[in-house]
Design a protein around this motif. Structure first.
Motif, short mmCIF file in Angstrom:
data_model
loop_
_atom_site.label_atom_id
_atom_site.label_comp_id
_atom_site.label_asym_id
_atom_site.label_seq_id
_atom_site.Cartn_x
_atom_site.Cartn_y
_atom_site.Cartn_z
N SER A 71 -42.38 -15.06 21.06
CA SER A 71 -42.34 -13.87 21.92
C SER A 71 -41.37 -12.80 21.42
N TYR A 72 -40.83 -13.00 20.23
CA TYR A 72 -39.85 -12.03 19.69
C TYR A 72 -40.53 -10.70 19.38
N LEU A 73 -39.87 -9.62 19.77
CA LEU A 73 -40.24 -8.26 19.38
C LEU A 73 -38.99 -7.59 18.82
N PRO A 74 -39.13 -6.66 17.89
CA PRO A 74 -37.95 -6.03 17.25
C PRO A 74 -37.01 -5.39 18.27
N TRP A 75 -35.72 -5.52 17.99
CA TRP A 75 -34.68 -4.95 18.87
C TRP A 75 -34.08 -3.67 18.31
N THR A 76 -33.98 -3.56 17.02
CA THR A 76 -33.31 -2.40 16.42
C THR A 76 -34.25 -1.72 15.44
N PRO A 77 -34.14 -0.39 15.29
CA PRO A 77 -33.26 0.47 16.11
C PRO A 77 -33.89 0.72 17.47
N PRO A 78 -33.09 1.15 18.47
CA PRO A 78 -33.66 1.43 19.79
C PRO A 78 -34.60 2.62 19.73
N GLN A 79 -35.57 2.64 20.62
CA GLN A 79 -36.52 3.75 20.67
C GLN A 79 -35.80 4.99 21.22
N SER A 80 -35.82 6.05 20.47
CA SER A 80 -35.11 7.27 20.89
C SER A 80 -35.78 7.92 22.10
N ASP A 81 -37.09 7.72 22.25
CA ASP A 81 -37.82 8.34 23.36
C ASP A 81 -38.09 7.35 24.49
N LEU A 82 -37.29 6.29 24.58
CA LEU A 82 -37.52 5.25 25.58
C LEU A 82 -37.25 5.80 26.99
N PRO A 83 -38.21 5.70 27.90
CA PRO A 83 -37.96 6.14 29.28
C PRO A 83 -36.82 5.36 29.92
N ALA A 84 -36.03 6.03 30.74
CA ALA A 84 -34.80 5.42 31.27
C ALA A 84 -35.07 4.16 32.08
N ARG A 85 -36.09 4.15 32.91
CA ARG A 85 -36.34 3.01 33.79
C ARG A 85 -37.54 2.19 33.32
N SER A 86 -37.73 2.12 32.02
CA SER A 86 -38.81 1.30 31.47
C SER A 86 -38.39 -0.17 31.44
N CYS A 87 -39.35 -1.05 31.24
CA CYS A 87 -39.02 -2.48 31.17
C CYS A 87 -38.15 -2.79 29.96
N GLU A 88 -38.40 -2.11 28.84
CA GLU A 88 -37.55 -2.32 27.68
C GLU A 88 -36.14 -1.81 27.96
N GLY A 89 -36.05 -0.74 28.75
CA GLY A 89 -34.74 -0.23 29.13
C GLY A 89 -33.96 -1.24 29.97
N TYR A 90 -34.65 -1.97 30.83
CA TYR A 90 -33.99 -2.96 31.68
C TYR A 90 -33.69 -4.26 30.94
N PHE A 91 -34.67 -4.77 30.19
CA PHE A 91 -34.55 -6.11 29.63
C PHE A 91 -34.30 -6.14 28.13
N TRP A 338 -47.31 -5.95 21.47
CA TRP A 338 -47.25 -5.42 20.10
C TRP A 338 -48.49 -4.57 19.80
N GLN A 339 -49.63 -5.04 20.31
CA GLN A 339 -50.87 -4.30 20.08
C GLN A 339 -51.03 -3.12 21.04
N ASN A 340 -50.57 -3.31 22.28
CA ASN A 340 -50.71 -2.26 23.29
C ASN A 340 -49.39 -2.09 24.05
N PRO A 341 -48.45 -1.33 23.51
CA PRO A 341 -47.15 -1.13 24.19
C PRO A 341 -47.34 -0.60 25.60
N ASP A 342 -46.54 -1.13 26.53
CA ASP A 342 -46.66 -0.75 27.93
C ASP A 342 -45.26 -0.78 28.54
N ASN A 343 -44.76 0.34 29.01
CA ASN A 343 -43.41 0.44 29.57
C ASN A 343 -43.25 -0.27 30.90
N THR A 344 -44.37 -0.75 31.49
CA THR A 344 -44.30 -1.46 32.77
C THR A 344 -44.36 -2.98 32.59
#
Length: 529
Positions: A71-91, A338-344
């Protein structure tokens, strides 16, 4: 053609002789250099002339590699356009704003630097520094690491750190650039109150020890930066609250894991507990997850960390913050994301659960859907784990009795046991293996294995259910909730992992055993039983 053969043969012989000559020169040079040059010694590090190391002892130990996780997905570098309250932002890596409080010299070398990575979503920072000096005598707290029986009655205030000025130090050379400091001079406070409020806010935490640690850091002149002991490996500095509670410890584990990934550590770091708590059973998992653990007060003299990472408090993770605020995230497989990124959606808790299982040596590259039958003619058998609440001595202020969440837990379990043993379950296409989860009397490794092997996990609301972070994707959670403990902890974890969740809400603290059996039947039939 006959005239060319001798010429070709001569060329081949010449090339072989030439290669042999080069090999002889290579081995002669390396054997000579290894026999004449002493092994590297940290007593004579190539540091700037004003950066002193004396009586140096290097605490060099083996570091564990990161395991391969499905279940690993890349951590770095952080997404510069990441929405503030996205799931990646939280977790995940929502720590997108970097603030340099002490920049490294442009010329490189061995000077100090210190910076923080701020998350707007979580309102917290992961900070890290190079060549950070810790002075244990300037940290007021108990020694830590004692056996529980030796410190019964000790107050929690004694165990939490109080940082005096200069508890931590960095070396400031002439070429280091200052950002957001608290003043000039040879020795100065590195991070001002204003910058602390912005990047390490208290956030309603009564005693924010990481804020206190950062606030204690002083930038000193290179002449005053004396290191008597070095820890060369990357090291996490962790302060634990409610350290004997499984749920709160999982938030600490998760924060430490995220901090390691966000800062891009190449291997699993060592951990230094900057608190004075005694040992607990939960340290077994700390030791499995990371390369080693040690208590800050176990260092008798000032010690310098080549690379230190300050892990945010467990209270600052999404696992804790989600209890009082809406975090609209659902678990999803890493492959799909990985195939279909989803901020939720997120796979980060699944990744973390695999990290725990892998750390204990359990396989993570297979997902159990059913238990295989013993023969082609027999039915599949599913493990049903009943997580029990037992009396045990947790910490120095504990009386050894746990608060009952299900007053007739023994009756419910015994009814389930008799139902399964009778062979009259009404489930014609599968069998049940009921597992008695007496976790207080099991090692952490055995607890994790029981969770991994379970198809259904049953339990009254209690910290032991936090183990479901390590459950496999096809596990079903069945939580029995008394009227006094209607809290969302395990429903949320199940949601964030994408696990099927079934609550049974009670009118009081007593469950009807027949109703529990009927609910389990319903779950088993959904498996095709």
């Amino acid at each position: 053609m006959s005239k060319r053969n001798p010429r070709i043969l001569k060329i081949i012989i010449y090339m072989l002789l030439l290669n042999s000559l080069f090999l002889c020169i290579y081995f002669a040079f390396h054997s000579s250099s290894s026999s004449t040059q002493p092994p590297p010694s940290h007593h004579h590090l190539h540091l700037p002339s004003r950066f002193h190391v004396t009586n140096n002892q290097s605490a060099a130990t083996i570091q564990k590699h990161w395991p391969i996780l499905p279940s690993y997905l890349p951590w770095t570098p952080p997404q510069s356009d990441l929405p503030a309250r996205s799931c990646e932002g939280y977790f995940g890596n929502g720590f997108t704003k970097r603030v340099d409080f002490l920049r490294a010299s442009k010329r490189g070398g061995e000077g100090s630097w210190f910076r923080c990575h701020y998350s707007e979503t979580l309102s917290s920072s992961i900070c890290e520094g190079r060549n950070l000096r810790m002075v244990p005598d300037r940290i007021a707290m108990s020694k830590g690491g004692e056996k529980l029986e030796e410190v019964m009655g000790r107050g929690e205030e004694e165990e939490l750190p109080e940082f005096r000025e200069g508890a931590f130090e960095v070396a400031e050379g002439k070429r280091n650039r200052r950002v957001g400091g608290g003043g000039g001079g040879v020795s100065r406070r590195l991070v001002s109150d204003e910058m602390l409020n912005e990047y390490v806010p208290e956030g309603g935490i009564g005693r924010h020890t990481m804020r206190g640690l950062v606030g204690s850091i002083r930038a000193v002149g290179a002449d005053d930066f004396v290191c008597e002991e070095w820890v060369e490996e990357p090291t996490l500095l962790v302060t634990r609250f409610e350290y004997a509670n499984m749920f709160h410890t999982v938030t600490d584990w998760y924060s430490a894991y995220v901090s390691s990934r966000v800062t891009g550590l190449p291997n699993r770091p060592h951990v230094v507990f900057v608190d004075g708590h005694c040992t607990t059973q939960l340290e077994e998992t700390w030791t499995a997850l990371f390369s080693g653990i040690r208590y800050a007060k176990n260092f008798t003299k000032p010690v310098c960390f080549r690379h230190a990472v300050l892990s945010p408090l467990g209270y600052e993770t999404a696992l804790f913050k989600g209890l009082s605020g809406e975090i609209e995230c659902n678990g999803e497989s890493a492959h799909n994301l990985w195939q279909n990124p989803d901020n939720t959606k997120t796979a980060r808790l699944s990744e973390f659960g695999e990290m725990i299982r892998s750390s204990f040596g359990f396989p993570v590259n297979r997902h159990r859907s059913t238990e295989k039958p013993l023969s082609s003619s027999s039915s599949p058998v599913y493990n049903v784990l009943f997580v029990r609440r037992e009396d045990y001595l947790a910490h120095p202020r504990h009386g050894g009795k746990v608060q009952s969440r299900l007053v007739n837990e023994e009756e419910v379990f015994e009814s389930l046991r008799q139902w399964v043993a009778s062979g009259s379950t009404g489930l014609t296409k599968c069998g049940i293996n009921l597992v008695n989860g007496l976790f207080a009397h099991m090692s952490m490794k055995d607890q994790v294995k029981a969770i991994q092997d379970a198809s259904v996990i049953i339990g009254a609301h209690g910290a032991g259910l936090t183990h479901i972070v390590s459950a496999t994707p096809n596990t079903t959670i069945f939580e029995i909730i008394s009227v006094e403990f209607r809290r969302p902890h395990f429903e949320l974890i199940a949601k964030w992992k994408g696990l099927e969740y079934h609550p049974m809400h009670l009118a009081n603290s007593r469950a009807d055993p027949t109703a529990v059996i009927e609910k389990l039947k319903e779950i088993m039939r959904s498996f095709g039983c």
